[in-house]
Structures are given as structure tokens and as C-alpha cells.
Design a protein around this motif. Structure first.
Motif: not given
Length: 175
Positions: A126-134
């Protein structure tokens, strides 16, 4: 060529102009390192080869492409929203020390308080950060990948140790 002999690089997002030019959207991180003499487009669950006449790679994960025998907007329109692949032998080689957030897919996640949560199934940039999906017992748990939350990344045992904010895991379990 079948899908096991190839790797996914992105999809055809739209046509451009009347002469069959296409716009690609790359979902492959190192798209600038790819060679494009022939691409494979997934049509009805089969990979169909197309020879690339010209490609102009842009800075925003896109490229404008002219394919042989696709010389009219009607022919190009039939390819829109189709997945694009390259043969496995065209995969760029990465330095083993070049570890990225996207490499966390397949890692098991363990929280400092909650214990083992599940396996990372996706990492979104994402523009601000990476996001993990678990995948947490069939439910999706999402959290940002930040230095404040990551305790350790065990590359050998594929274990991501995190310290998630209090109540986050419980919130996802209730959904």
C-alpha cells in the motif's frame, strides 16, 4: 507451454488507441528486469503465445505494448483483463540476500501473546506500508508489516514472530 512452466507477471488492463496497443499492469515486483520477446496470455485456461513488436515500460508498474497480429482495437479488446505470463527461464535471478516483504508469503506467524496464528497468504504493498494477510483458522487476519510489530524473521524455519497490538487478534476472531 502450461502454467507450471511459466510465472505470472501481471495482466492487460486496457487498450490504447485504435491500432491495437495494449496497456499492461505489472504485479511482478522486478518488472524492469524482464525480457519481452514473447509473452503468454491466458485465454480460456490455456497460455497463448504472442510476439512483442514494441514495449515501452513506464515508471508506474505499467507498460504500453504492441503485439504481432494485434493491429486493431477489436483484436486488442479481446485481450483486456487477461493474465500475462513468461516462461520460467525468463525469471530474473535475485541475490539471496535481497529479502523482501513479499517473500513472507508461506511463513508461519507467531504472536508474542497469542502464539501461532496461521500462514501468511498474501502481502499487499500500500502507499504507506506493506500489509500481511494471514489465514487464521479460515479467517483473514491483516496487520501492517512495520519494524514496531516485527520481532524476528526466521528465514530458516519460515517463522515470522510479531507483537501485534492488544485486541487485534480477538477482533478478527469475532468476525
Amino acid at each position: 507451454m502450461n502454467i507450471t512452466e511459466s510465472f505470472y507477471i501481471g495482466y492487460i488492463s486496457k487498450t490504447r488507441g485504435l491500432k491495437g496497443e495494449l496497456q499492461f499492469f505489472f504485479e511482478f515486483e522486478d518488472y524492469r528486469d524482464l525480457e519481452f520477446d514473447v509473452i503468454f496470455v491466458e485465454i480460456e485456461k490455456k497460455l497463448v503465445p504472442f510476439f512483442v513488436d514494441q514495449i515501452k515500460v513506464q515508471n508506474n508498474s505499467t507498460a504500453y505494448v504492441n503485439l504481432e497480429d494485434v493491429d486493431h482495437i477489436d483484436k486488442a479488446q479481446a485481450l483486456v483483463r487477461k493474465k500475462v505470463y513468461l516462461p520460467n527461464d525468463k525469471m530474473p535471478v535475485r541475490d539471496p540476500e535481497d529479502f523482501r516483504y513479499s517473500d513472507l508469503v508461506g511463513y508461519e506467524v507467531s504472536d508474542r501473546v497469542e502464539g501461532k496464528l496461521g500462514i501468511v497468504t498474501a502481502v499487499q504493498e500500500l502507499p504507506q506500508q506493506h500489509v500481511a494477510t494471514v489465514d487464521m483458522e479460515g479467517k483473514e487476519l491483516m496487520f501492517p508489516l512495520t519494524e514496531q510489530l516485527i520481532i524476528n524473521v526466521g528465514k530458516d524455519d519460515k517463522l515470522l514472530e510479531v507483537d501485534l497490538p492488544e485486541g487485534l487478534v480477538a477482533l478478527y476472531r469475532e468476525v
